[in-house]
Design an enzyme around this catalytic site. Structure first.
Site, mmCIF file in Angstrom:
data_model
loop_
_atom_site.group_PDB
_atom_site.id
_atom_site.type_symbol
_atom_site.label_atom_id
_atom_site.label_comp_id
_atom_site.label_asym_id
_atom_site.label_seq_id
_atom_site.Cartn_x
_atom_site.Cartn_y
_atom_site.Cartn_z
ATOM 1 N N SER A 185 86.050 37.588 3.856
ATOM 2 C CA SER A 185 86.738 37.006 2.675
ATOM 3 C C SER A 185 86.088 35.702 2.232
ATOM 4 O O SER A 185 86.354 35.265 1.119
ATOM 5 C CB SER A 185 88.176 36.677 3.470
ATOM 6 O OG SER A 185 88.188 35.741 4.331
ATOM 7 N N SER A 237 85.048 36.917 8.232
ATOM 8 C CA SER A 237 85.034 36.563 6.867
ATOM 9 C C SER A 237 83.913 35.382 6.622
ATOM 10 O O SER A 237 83.822 35.097 5.460
ATOM 11 C CB SER A 237 86.451 35.894 6.824
ATOM 12 O OG SER A 237 87.434 36.956 6.667
#
EC number: 6.3.5.7
Lengths: 525, 439
Positions: B79, B103
């Site tokens: 992310s 992430s």
């Protein structure tokens, strides 16, 4: 060498409780519902009297503060904030558990209980669902000769408050209370009548106050009750229970239970079943009403809180808490009675003591018992308790004040008792004499001055018996009351009080009544 | 500057306080130049779930004939795609990011930069918006392992505002354990035992990714490192366990976004019965959360219901223990969090090495409209995390470093994973690997 065999105290207690337990398993006939057995269990939520909240260093609030003035980003569930367990709350929780004779769990943990409500900003409440702080305790009810088992004690967060303004159509939210520590104290279903329930809550209230873990104030909402009630015919298994939520006075709780018992009996007697549900209580109608059925019960989706490590409590910590524990009400009562105080005096003293201020973080406030203890050091406890309960409390009551308004120090009252006892002060034999006058004066005029000094200043110190003034006043009194003097001479001793009164008047109360009496008797022989 | 987490629900939210990591960096002289894009609340692997649109990978393959502006549009990974892209494009020297299941490592791999996810509990989470608290770690992205270390050394301090922060005595025990590990960075690769877990080469792994990894292992072996095949048998359950745990915690953490105390509020339509809480919240939450966040809230809510709790949440926690036990079995350094201190085992490995991702950066859909639906070019996003979630579940330090280029000319990353608390060892090994030819 033979050691003296003694039954450990705890064992004695247990055997006694087992007997009591047995006693109330036997059906008790209640004239209100002679065929029915009532089973009650209570969950008490007591707000922890800590300076700051359970998981933040925001100060706790009380109802006097303007809304939303005790709120930190954590309390309002701002993103990026994390909980930090307040060790003071753990201490007070452990203290409560010890006072309830419960087992402190070496490892307890915190869980999240989820539901959406505007006064719950995080969308979950942190509680101890899977592993509570303490288990299997109990509370003895003095007047009803009962032992109520405590299932568990857990720590959890309080919510905020929301009020709905129907005229404006808006909800107002106050987060002052949000995140304050609560102790949830869950009893086993050991109570058998509304009166049992009433005494249980009152006893618990007195207990948490005495150890300073909560101020237990039901009017202000720092102690709330949820009550589980079921009924069954004698000999039959327990019936289906209903929970009555949020009862915030002992009186209303007892009314709610009575009304709920009648409702359940009416249902069963007309051949219908009791549905398991959560109910509220309407104080105006004195009736319970359905809030939600079992089918509508929310799924709280309990989850271990991933931010809070397990709470590990070792034996040394528990021992430390035990040693720092303030005296429990039962122990205080026993100690006072061992000093020779009557049951009535003990009750009065403890009743007044229970109203003492509960301070933050378990600091023990000084109440009537501590006041008595200090004054009775080196003095006759019975005399001291008389002065406190009759003279001091009496005067305070007359002034529409309570013990907390008393500013007379233990040293001052002790000194007053001394000069009266040593006969240095007139009074304590006839009403309205100097000791009481002095006490009244001290209540009227807040000062640190000692009563002996005040008495000297106001010439209230007793005129000693060899004082010539005393003999003069006596002679004058005999001359002024010849008939009474004759009566005494003929042996009617009762009449002497009238002459003594006259002498006391002449001396403006400074004479020692007993000395006057002795001189008069001698003169009238 | 608003803290939005790329979510509509926090579109205008300004936090009243700074995160500990930001304070630490500023106190050490760093200048904050901006905040970066990410998947909404960190949920996503391609940085396409964002109110700001997808992050486009700044990389351009050396063989590409076009100008940079019209280069092939590929994902920066997620992310923390914005942080990785900003570092890769040279917009900053280092970028902070969070890593819950990969992430940091995934975008580092796709963008060709270095990304460290430290041991769980080493870097403060105070001020970090929670996605899944038991997994969330703050880490660092930079172009070199040295730059990552520079920032990490500043952040590697105990913070009493974080209840999950490792206490100083645990940190000391961990560094003592490392000192007994019979390997010293000054000796170079000699004596270093590198484990290669066989389970980290799944069917989804593309061949083109494998070539640079293989080359790196050969280089390491030729320079004195021992390459040891190891097995982490619970790996195959890790992805499912990760999605159950992270979604459960996410559903709990997202409950606070109701538009009442902070964040965006959507007024319910006229005539709505506002006495019912759900009626008031539904409009705000439906409008404020994007599709991936809504999906995980639903998944997590289900996993926590009374009926599903045992089969999902508790089962996932059991798997998590197995995954952790797998790692503890292969490392020579003992895990100071769980075991009674024992001597390092000579049979164990110092670090693990495996591909960071199953492929190079995937192509982005051409139009913004297509970012929201499953596209044939976009592999099932959850599989992207298959190689990164085990270290997250076990809370271990893991660093992705560039390992050269795949057959398509795009960067490939390898991950170095160490025992809990061996963050410095991971950084040292990563730094040595980065000096190998072809990296």
């Amino acid at each position: 060498m033979l050691a003296r065999v003694r039954t450990p105290r705890r064992f004695k207690q247990i055997t006694r409780y087992t007997r009591l337990l047995h006693a109330f398993c036997v059906p008790q006939n209640d004239s209100r519902w002679p065929e029915w057995n009532v089973v009650i269990g209570i969950e008490v939520h007591a707000q922890i009297k800590s300076r700051s909240k359970l998981f933040s260093d925001t100060w706790t609030s009380d109802y006097t503060l303007p809304p939303n003035t005790r709120v930190s980003p954590y309390d309002a569930a701002f993103p990026g904030t994390l909980p930090l367990l307040n060790p003071r709350c753990v201490e007070l929780g452990v203290r409560t558990a010890l006072a309830l004779n419960a087992k402190i769990e070496p490892r307890s943990a915190f869980d999240r209980k989820h539901y959406f409500y505007a006064d719950l900003p995080a969308g979950y409440q942190i509680t101890q669902y899977y592993a509570p702080l303490a288990t299997s305790g109990g509370l003895r009810l003095e007047n009803r000769e009962k032992y109520v088992r405590i299932k568990q004690i857990q720590l959890e967060q309080d919510t905020g408050k929301s009020t709905f303004d129907s005229r404006e159509g808006i909800s107002a939210i106050d987060l002052n209370r949000a995140g304050t520590g609560l102790m949830e104290i869950v009893s086993e279903p050991d109570l058998r009548s509304p009166e049992d329930a009433g005494e249980y809550v009152r006893t618990l209230q007195a207990l948490v106050r005495s150890i300073g873990s909560s101020d237990g104030n039901m009017e202000q909402g720092s102690l709330r009750c949820d009550v589980n009630v079921s009924v069954n015919r004698h000999g039959a298994p327990h019936g289906t229970r209903c929970e009555i939520k949020n009862l915030n006075s002992v009186k209303f709780m007892m009314v709610a239970i009575t009304s709920e018992v009648r409702r359940q009996i009416d249902l069963l007697e007309s051949g219908r079943a009791v549905a398991q549900e959560t109910r509220g209580f309407n104080e105006d109608k004195a009736e319970t009403y359905s809030l939600r059925s079992k089918e509508d019960a929310p799924d709280y989706r309990y989850m271990p809180d991933p931010n809070l490590p397990p709470l590990l409590i070792d034996e040394a910590y528990v021992e430390k808490m035990r040693n720092e524990m303030p005296e429990l009400p039962d122990a205080t009562r026993a100690r006072l009675q061992a000093l020779g105080l009557s049951r009535r005096d003990t009750d009065v003293l403890m009743e007044v003591d229970s109203g003492r201020e509960v301070r933050f973080d378990g600091e023990v406030g000084r109440g009537a018992v501590a006041y008595f203890d200090q004054i009775s050091q080196g003095r006759d406890p019975k005399v001291v308790v008389n002065w406190i309960t009759h003279e001091l409390l009496g005067q305070l009551a007359f002034r529409r004040e309570t013990f907390s308004d008393n500013h007379i120090s233990a040293e001052q009252l002790g000194d007053l008792i001394d000069i009266v006892q040593q006969g240095r002060l007139t009074g304590y034999v006839t009403p309205g004499t100097s000791g009481k006058t002095l006490l009244r004066h001290m209540l009227d005029h807040c000062s640190e001055e000692m009563p002996s000094k005040l008495a000297e200043k106001f010439s209230l110190l007793a005129v000693s018996s060899d004082d010539s003034a005393l003999e003069r006043w006596c002679a004058e009194a005999i001359a002024a009351l010849p008939q009474e003097a004759d009566a005494v001479r003929r042996g009617n001793d009762k009449v002497i009080n009238k002459i003594v009164g006259r002498v006391m008047k002449s001396s403006r109360g400074t004479a020692n009544a007993q000395a006057v009496r002795a001189i008069l008797l001698k003169m009238l022989q | 500057m608003p803290t939005t987490c790329s979510s509509a629900i926090l579109r205008n939210f300004v936090s009243p306080f700074d995160a500990t990591v930001v304070q630490l960096l500023q106190a050490a002289g760093a200048q904050v130049v901006g905040k970066s894009n990410c998947d909404e609340f960190g949920m996503g692997s391609l940085n396409t779930y964002s109110i700001y649109g997808p992050v486009v990978n700044p990389y351009q393959a050396p063989t590409s004939p076009e100008s940079w502006a019209v280069r092939e549009r590929r994902s920066a990974g997620g992310s923390s795609g914005g942080s990785a892209a900003a570092v890769a494009a040279g917009m900053c020297d280092i970028a902070l990011a969070t890593d819950t299941g990969g992430s940091i490592r995934l975008p580092a791999s796709y963008c060709g930069v270095v990304g460290l996810k430290p041991s769980y509990g080493i870097v403060s989470r105070w001020g970090v918006v929670s996605y899944a608290d038991s997994l969330d770690c703050v880490g660092v992205l930079a172009r070199t392992a040295q730059d990552v270390k520079k920032a990490f050394d500043v952040l590697n301090v105990y913070d009493d505002k974080d209840p999950t922060a490792s206490r100083p005595d645990v940190r000391r025990r961990a560094s003592e354990a490392v000192q007994k590990s019979h390997w010293n960075a000054e000796d170079g690769l000699t004596g270093l035992r590198i484990g290669v877990p066989q389970e980290y080469f799944p069917a989804e792994l593309l061949q083109s990714t494998l070539t640079p990894v293989r080359r790196m292992l050969e280089n390491l072996a030729s320079r004195g490192a021992a390459i040891i095949p190891v097995s982490l048998p619970s790996t195959r359950f890790a992805l499912s366990a990760y999605y159950v745990i992270s979604s459960a915690e996410a559903s709990s953490n997202m409950a606070r976004y109701d538009g009442i105390q902070f964040g965006s509020y959507v007024e319910p339509p006229a005539g709505t019965n506002k006495a019912k809480t759900s009626n008031v919240y539904a409009y705000t939450r439906a409008a404020g959360f994007g599709p991936e966040v809504q999906r995980r809230i639903l998944l997590g809510t289900y996993a926590l219901t009374a009926d599903a709790f045992d089969n999902y949440f508790l089962q996932a926690q059991r798997v998590r223990k197995l995954v952790r036990a797998d790692f503890n079995r292969v490392f020579s350094v003992p895990n100071v969090l769980f075991s009674t201190p024992s001597l390092p085992s000579d049979a164990g490995v110092h670090v693990l090495l495996h591909p960071s991702t199953i492929r190079t950066a995937p192509r982005l859909p051409l139009t913004a409209n297509q970012t929201r639906c499953n596209n044939e070019d976009t592999l099932d996003a959850y599989v992207q995390d298959v190689l990164t979630v085990p270290a997250s579940l076990a809370g271990l330090p893991a660093m992705s470093i560039p390992a050269g280029l795949g057959e398509d000319g795009w960067p490939v990353g390898v991950s170095i994973v160490g025992q809990w608390g061996c963050d410095d060892m991971v950084l040292e090994v990563g730094s040595l690997c980065a000096q190998l030819p072809g990296c």
